[in-house]
Design an enzyme around this catalytic site. Structure first.
Site, PDB file in Angstrom:
ATOM      1  N   GLU A 186      14.627 -15.315   0.892  1.00 10.51           N
ATOM      2  CA  GLU A 186      14.974 -16.505   1.503  1.00 10.51           C
ATOM      3  C   GLU A 186      14.020 -17.596   1.646  1.00 10.51           C
ATOM      4  O   GLU A 186      14.268 -18.677   1.949  1.00 10.51           O
ATOM      5  CB  GLU A 186      14.858 -15.748   3.037  1.00 10.51           C
ATOM      6  CG  GLU A 186      15.933 -14.715   3.446  1.00 10.51           C
ATOM      7  CD  GLU A 186      15.768 -14.089   4.762  1.00 10.51           C
ATOM      8  OE1 GLU A 186      15.037 -14.484   5.604  1.00 10.51           O
ATOM      9  OE2 GLU A 186      16.493 -13.102   5.066  1.00 10.51           O
TER      10      GLU A 186
ATOM     11  N   ASP B  99       0.875  -1.189  -0.206  1.00 10.01           N
ATOM     12  CA  ASP B  99       0.010  -0.052  -0.150  1.00 10.01           C
ATOM     13  C   ASP B  99       0.933   1.271   0.029  1.00 10.01           C
ATOM     14  O   ASP B  99       2.014   1.325   0.632  1.00 10.01           O
ATOM     15  CB  ASP B  99      -0.957  -0.035   1.191  1.00 10.01           C
ATOM     16  CG  ASP B  99      -1.956   0.904   1.292  1.00 10.01           C
ATOM     17  OD1 ASP B  99      -2.834   1.093   0.362  1.00 10.01           O
ATOM     18  OD2 ASP B  99      -1.880   2.029   2.300  1.00 10.01           O
TER      19      ASP B  99
HETATM   20  C1  NOJ Z   1      -4.358   2.949  -1.053  1.00  6.71           C
HETATM   21  C2  NOJ Z   1      -5.439   1.956  -0.443  1.00  6.71           C
HETATM   22  O1  NOJ Z   1      -5.848   1.563  -1.861  1.00  6.71           O
HETATM   23  C3  NOJ Z   1      -6.720   2.728   0.003  1.00  6.71           C
HETATM   24  O2  NOJ Z   1      -7.743   2.281   0.013  1.00  6.71           O
HETATM   25  C4  NOJ Z   1      -6.338   3.490   1.289  1.00  6.71           C
HETATM   26  O3  NOJ Z   1      -7.287   4.259   1.602  1.00  6.71           O
HETATM   27  C5  NOJ Z   1      -5.052   4.326   1.126  1.00  6.71           C
HETATM   28  N1  NOJ Z   1      -4.111   3.540   0.478  1.00  6.71           N
HETATM   29  C6  NOJ Z   1      -4.543   4.490   2.428  1.00  6.71           C
HETATM   30  O4  NOJ Z   1      -3.969   3.343   2.906  1.00  6.71           O
END
Ligand code: NOJ
Length: 598
Positions: free
Chosen positions: A299, A242
């Site tokens: 690993e 993310d």
């Molecule tokens: C990207 C994620 O896909 C989204 O849903 C989220 O709100 C933001 N990152 C923050 O984590």
């Protein structure tokens, strides 16, 4: 993957001007990990499961892990290779689980760690790989580290895991910088110190409940190596990372007062100018983090993978995340936001191939996910690309029929492209986005923006499995955390299964043929004019890849298909082409290539 144009072919820009075929860099060998043959992620179709909305086993209206496990045979029947699970970890759910309070535990709403193990075991038994979400840019404010930071003093080890700073102004009453949160408002929040006095400020690029970690701190790095190992030891096949472009901030947090957008309709993608990134995105230091993670993954046996969610541009910046010693894949958002026009799509494909070839990484293709308006609806609103703000329940509904026709044509083109493709749950049913009533909205952007940004709830509405069941078979009761529209009943899986021409059967057939014709692993793609029948300037794309000749008619008039080529799959109805052998507008066809390049 490489792209070429057939001899004499030129590509055409939007204004109709001709330009020479895209020059290509020589492919670079992957140097680490398994041999190319083992690299399943190079051509995999990966299905995104949004746990809240996939299937609800206990009937509380919120999807859960046992619900997902029970429905895994659906993914096998559909024909995908892997699933990616959005976060299911312990979380107060202020951002639907992207606010993690404990990276090693399952939120009770979704089940238990034993349920996660059972899901993994069952998926592997069924031949499906499992990718889980990792949220490293920020924790939840309910994470133990953040509670410790609040209780500790400025300058302490506990504060140093996050980005705490003194405020500006005489009494520290002003935020340290003008940085804005992606979800609206200031990116800084002031705390009250343990002694009750107004205190320092912490950075949160997203919701106030999502404090950003300080990735210059070795303790943070070690912790995430350990979290990776925790899930790798349990058998996960990879991680979707993310906000991969956000972890490291520019030294000294320099001033920046522009609005921050992760997902814009103006992401320039392949057309973007090289420019200095803002101080919170795409900093050089992130690559060192991913090299470290890659070493951890290497690993382990079994060809584990990392896929970056990195909204960066232009594409050669994205390619830096998938260099041979970093991640394996990055989401290609330049394709997602491309206008649905032949010349633009062709440019997006060429630019992607060029950028990914240069580092030896596979391209990825994606049209929908849990952050954007579903492509069936986006294309019903316009073909201009970009991601509109969610639907307004009081405004006129987009044209569902036109949207679906365009979405099916775009999907068949996407699934033919070499590389790895992502399918977001429900797109195989042709689900439209939902105009969620304002009083039911849950996305934090709605409140943080003072109701200016409707947000992402419309693509997160629970799935319909059975047209006549309570909650359309999402769960055993009628409960659903977001209201399901009645139109979802008609689109339920059981209304589409074995129905010729249904969107579900189109996806199934496409995934079966993609495998049979080895389209995902095709090393190259050649643009062709299909014997002069398909011209980009008429809005038509034709390409040869693997054993297929693919023609996408995005223009206004029917296009005659080459004689003698067997039609394998069509996104629409050939009968509408006039003579039974012509492709109607807004339709894509897969044909068996009468003269494949061997
Ligand atoms: C990207 C994620 O896909 C989204 O849903 C989220 O709100 C933001 N990152 C923050 O984590």
């Amino acid at each position: 993957m490489s792209t070429t144009s057939a001899p004499g072919q030129t590509t055409t820009d939007q204004t109709g001007g001709a330009r020479p075929p895209t020059p290509r860099a020589a492919p670079v060998e992957q140097t680490s990990g398994a041999s190319a043959g083992d690299q399943w992620w190079r051509s995999a179709v990966i299905y995104q499961v949004y746990p809240r909305s996939f299937a609800d086993a206990d009937g509380d209206g919120m999807g859960d892990l046992p619900g997902i496990t029970a429905r895994l045979p659906h993914l096998v029947e559909l024909g995908v290779d892997a699933l990616w699970l959005s976060p299911f970890y312990t979380s107060p759910q202020h951002d639907a689980g992207y606010d993690v309070a404990d990276y090693r535990a399952v939120d009770p709403r979704f089940g238990t760690l034993a349920d996660a193990d059972a899901l993994l075991a069952r998926a592997h038994e069924l031949g499906l790989r499992v990718v889980v979400d990792l949220v490293p840019n920020h924790t939840s404010w309910d994470h133990a580290w953040f509670s410790e930071a609040l209780a500790a003093a400025p300058g302490s080890r506990e504060r140093a895991r996050y980005l705490f700073r003194d405020g500006r102004g005489e009494h520290g009453e002003l935020p340290p910088t003008s940085w804005r949160s992606v979800f609206g408002g200031s990116a800084w929040e002031r705390i009250t110190e343990a002694d009750g006095t107004p205190g320092q400020w912490y950075l949160h690029l997203f919701d106030v409940s999502q404090p950003d970690l300080d990735w210059s701190n070795p303790e943070v790095r070690e912790e995430f190596h350990d979290v990776l190992r925790f899930w790798l030891d349990r058998g996960v096949d990879g991680f979707r990372v993310d906000v991969a472009h956000g972890l490291v901030k520019a030294e000294g947090l320099p001033e920046w007062d522009a609005e921050l957008e992760m997902i814009s309709g103006t992401l320039a993608g392949q057309h973007g100018e090289a420019r200095t990134p803002p101080p919170m995105w795409d900093q050089e230091g992130v690559h060192d983090v991913y090299r470290g993670w890659r070493r951890v993954l290497d690993e382990y046996e079994g060809d584990r993978m990392l896929v970056a969610e990195a909204w960066v541009e232009p594409l050669d910046r994205l390619a830096r995340y998938v260099r041979p010693d970093e991640m394996q894949q990055a989401f290609n958002f330049a394709y997602l936001v491309s206008p649905l026009r032949a010349a633009d799509l062709r440019d997006a494909v060429d630019a992607t191939a060029e950028a990914m070839d240069a580092v030896g990484a596979p391209p990825t293709w994606v049209l929908s996910n849990h952050d954007v308006v579903r492509h069936t609806t986006r294309f019903g609103l316009s073909t201009d690309g970009g991601n509109p703000d969610g639907l307004d329940a009081s405004a006129a509904a987009p044209d569902a029929e036109v949207g679906l026709r365009r979405a099916r044509a775009a999907t068949l083109l996407m699934l033919a492209l070499p590389g790895s493709a992502y399918v977001y749950q429900g797109e195989e049913l042709g689900l439209p986005d939902v105009a969620v009533p304002d009083d039911a909205r849950q996305d934090p952007t709605w409140e943080r923006s003072g109701h200016a940004v409707r947000g992402r709830d419309g693509c997160r509405v629970p799935l319909p499995w059975e047209g006549d069941a309570p909650s359309f078979g999402f769960g055993p009761t009628s409960a659903s955390w977001l209201p399901q529209p009645s139109a979802y009943g008609e689109l339920a899986l059981d209304r589409q299964r074995d129905v010729p021409g249904s969107t579900y059967e189109m996806y199934r057939a496409a995934l079966r043929l993609r495998r049979e014709l080895a389209l995902g692993s095709s090393p190259s793609l050649t643009w062709t004019d299909a014997d002069g029948l398909a011209r980009v300037e008429d809005g038509v794309l034709a390409l040869r890849t693997g054993g297929a000749l693919v023609v996408a008619n995005l223009g206004d008039t029917p296009v005659r298909l080459p004689d003698g080529a067997e039609v394998l799959l069509v996104s629409g109805d050939l009968a509408h082409g006039g003579d039974g052998r012509s492709l109607p507008p807004t339709t894509t066809a897969w044909l068996r290539d009468p003269s494949p390049e061997v």
